[in-house]
Design a protein around this motif. Structure first.
Motif, PDB file in Angstrom:
ATOM      1  N   LEU A 181       0.827  -1.210   0.000  1.00  0.00           N
ATOM      2  CA  LEU A 181       0.000   0.000   0.000  1.00  0.00           C
ATOM      3  C   LEU A 181       0.859   1.258   0.000  1.00  0.00           C
ATOM      4  O   LEU A 181       0.447   2.295  -0.524  1.00  0.00           O
ATOM      5  CB  LEU A 181      -0.927   0.010   1.211  1.00  0.00           C
ATOM      6  N   LEU A 182       2.042   1.168   0.595  1.00  0.00           N
ATOM      7  CA  LEU A 182       2.951   2.313   0.575  1.00  0.00           C
ATOM      8  C   LEU A 182       3.420   2.597  -0.850  1.00  0.00           C
ATOM      9  O   LEU A 182       3.571   3.755  -1.250  1.00  0.00           O
ATOM     10  CB  LEU A 182       4.162   2.038   1.476  1.00  0.00           C
ATOM     11  N   ALA A 183       3.661   1.537  -1.624  1.00  0.00           N
ATOM     12  CA  ALA A 183       4.071   1.715  -3.015  1.00  0.00           C
ATOM     13  C   ALA A 183       2.955   2.324  -3.849  1.00  0.00           C
ATOM     14  O   ALA A 183       3.209   3.094  -4.783  1.00  0.00           O
ATOM     15  CB  ALA A 183       4.504   0.370  -3.598  1.00  0.00           C
ATOM     16  N   ALA A 184       1.710   1.978  -3.510  1.00  0.00           N
ATOM     17  CA  ALA A 184       0.586   2.589  -4.218  1.00  0.00           C
ATOM     18  C   ALA A 184       0.460   4.075  -3.861  1.00  0.00           C
ATOM     19  O   ALA A 184       0.111   4.897  -4.715  1.00  0.00           O
ATOM     20  CB  ALA A 184      -0.698   1.841  -3.887  1.00  0.00           C
ATOM     21  N   ARG A 185       0.760   4.404  -2.619  1.00  0.00           N
ATOM     22  CA  ARG A 185       0.662   5.810  -2.179  1.00  0.00           C
ATOM     23  C   ARG A 185       1.810   6.639  -2.737  1.00  0.00           C
ATOM     24  O   ARG A 185       1.614   7.781  -3.164  1.00  0.00           O
ATOM     25  CB  ARG A 185       0.674   5.840  -0.644  1.00  0.00           C
ATOM     26  N   TRP A 186       3.027   6.080  -2.728  1.00  0.00           N
ATOM     27  CA  TRP A 186       4.210   6.804  -3.198  1.00  0.00           C
ATOM     28  C   TRP A 186       4.936   5.952  -4.253  1.00  0.00           C
ATOM     29  O   TRP A 186       5.956   5.310  -3.961  1.00  0.00           O
ATOM     30  CB  TRP A 186       5.133   7.127  -2.031  1.00  0.00           C
ATOM     31  N   PRO A 187       4.442   5.927  -5.478  1.00  0.00           N
ATOM     32  CA  PRO A 187       4.981   5.017  -6.504  1.00  0.00           C
ATOM     33  C   PRO A 187       6.398   5.339  -6.951  1.00  0.00           C
ATOM     34  O   PRO A 187       7.045   4.497  -7.579  1.00  0.00           O
ATOM     35  CB  PRO A 187       3.985   5.157  -7.661  1.00  0.00           C
ATOM     36  N   THR A 188       6.903   6.531  -6.636  1.00  0.00           N
ATOM     37  CA  THR A 188       8.280   6.866  -7.008  1.00  0.00           C
ATOM     38  C   THR A 188       9.273   6.560  -5.889  1.00  0.00           C
ATOM     39  O   THR A 188      10.482   6.748  -6.070  1.00  0.00           O
ATOM     40  CB  THR A 188       8.392   8.350  -7.375  1.00  0.00           C
ATOM     41  N   ALA A 189       8.782   6.099  -4.753  1.00  0.00           N
ATOM     42  CA  ALA A 189       9.628   5.934  -3.567  1.00  0.00           C
ATOM     43  C   ALA A 189      10.443   4.642  -3.629  1.00  0.00           C
ATOM     44  O   ALA A 189      10.069   3.657  -4.272  1.00  0.00           O
ATOM     45  CB  ALA A 189       8.766   5.926  -2.308  1.00  0.00           C
ATOM     46  N   HIS A 190      11.549   4.654  -2.897  1.00  0.00           N
ATOM     47  CA  HIS A 190      12.272   3.413  -2.574  1.00  0.00           C
ATOM     48  C   HIS A 190      11.782   2.990  -1.193  1.00  0.00           C
ATOM     49  O   HIS A 190      12.002   3.687  -0.199  1.00  0.00           O
ATOM     50  CB  HIS A 190      13.773   3.646  -2.573  1.00  0.00           C
ATOM     51  N   ILE A 191      11.106   1.870  -1.157  1.00  0.00           N
ATOM     52  CA  ILE A 191      10.458   1.391   0.065  1.00  0.00           C
ATOM     53  C   ILE A 191      11.089   0.073   0.477  1.00  0.00           C
ATOM     54  O   ILE A 191      11.211  -0.845  -0.330  1.00  0.00           O
ATOM     55  CB  ILE A 191       8.948   1.180  -0.166  1.00  0.00           C
ATOM     56  N   THR A 192      11.479  -0.012   1.747  1.00  0.00           N
ATOM     57  CA  THR A 192      12.024  -1.258   2.280  1.00  0.00           C
ATOM     58  C   THR A 192      11.184  -1.710   3.457  1.00  0.00           C
ATOM     59  O   THR A 192      10.938  -0.939   4.391  1.00  0.00           O
ATOM     60  CB  THR A 192      13.487  -1.097   2.735  1.00  0.00           C
ATOM     61  N   GLY A 193      10.738  -2.949   3.405  1.00  0.00           N
ATOM     62  CA  GLY A 193      10.040  -3.557   4.522  1.00  0.00           C
ATOM     63  C   GLY A 193      10.999  -4.399   5.331  1.00  0.00           C
ATOM     64  O   GLY A 193      11.784  -5.172   4.769  1.00  0.00           O
TER      65      GLY A 193
END
Length: 270
Positions: free
Chosen positions: A52-64
């Protein structure tokens, strides 16, 4: 408290209900400055909330981040990779009891994790210090250790039949602090802080749905402890099931599980 062994499939059986608090939390998180934010999800579980974080911020680098190999395997398989906006979603092992960001963060979120982390208030200084200007630390935790769901579990574990096996295994009643404690701790770091509570009225369906719910979360330490003795595990589950049936009676439309959660959003000023 025993470190639980997690079962992603069991956890995800109630994914819709479990995701709702996270979406409510995200609705209060402001967009960070910058075109490609750095986002961390501490205690990502099977990665469905992280997506859901990727859907909110599609340009972000997200690490879980998570300390469960079983959860990380599921996250890697189902969610890792590039995002539609040119960002990236990946996952890594980490223990919230010791993890410190190794680079500045624009958003650091934690979804239903901190209740498993003794002393988590003492980790806030390191986590919030890593926030960039305009960055946000946000989390939600179950806030219902006084509910029958947990009280009956603890009472049963403390009976003569089970005390020798399950003493000290389950989460303590003080595993989550009051809203005022979280507000005071975060505000003292100079963060603009909002803390609130919500009680959801989850309508669950199926056979013994409250037991099915808690088998994916709060009951995991007991199930882990009794894993080498299936007969004892099943006996404990049967006793606990009967208690839950009385505490959470079914209705024609399902079984209502009232579930209180605590939320916090703390923003570093630009």
């Amino acid at each position: 408290m025993t470190t639980p062994q997690w079962n992603p499939a069991q956890y995800l059986r109630h994914a819709g209900h479990r995701l709702r608090p996270f979406t409510d939390l995200l609705a209060r998180v402001p967009d960070p400055p910058g075109a490609r934010p750095r986002v961390a999800d501490l205690g990502c579980g099977p990665g469905n909330a992280t997506a859901l974080l990727a859907a909110r911020w599609p340009t972000a680098h997200i690490t879980g981040y998570d300390n469960s190999p079983e959860m990380l395997d599921r996250a890697h398989t189902e969610h890792e990779g590039p995002t539609d906006g040119g960002g990236r979603l990946d996952f890594a092992p980490a223990d919230a009891r010791t993890w410190t960001p190794d680079e500045p963060c624009d958003v650091l979120v934690s979804n239903a994790t901190l209740q498993w982390v003794p002393g988590h208030l003492d980790r806030f200084a390191d986590w919030t210090a890593a926030l960039n200007p305009g960055g946000t630390f946000a989390f939600q935790v179950p806030d219902n250790t006084d509910a029958p769901l947990h009280a009956l579990m603890r009472d049963l574990a403390d009976t003569p039949r089970w005390k020798s096996r399950l003493a000290g295994v389950l989460r303590r009643p003080d595993s989550v602090h009051t809203p005022g404690v979280y507000l005071d701790r975060l505000a003292r770091f100079g963060l603009a802080t909002d803390v609130w509570q919500t009680t959801y009225q989850h309508v669950l369906t199926g056979e013994d749905p409250v037991l099915d719910w808690v088998k994916g979360t709060g009951l995991r330490p007991a199930l882990t402890t009794l894993a080498d003795d299936p007969e004892a595990r099943d006996a404990f589950l049967a006793e606990y099931r009967d208690l839950l049936r009385t505490a959470y009676p079914s209705a024609p439309y399902g079984t209502v599980l009232p579930f209180r959660r605590l939320f916090a959003v703390a923003v570093r000023e630009v």
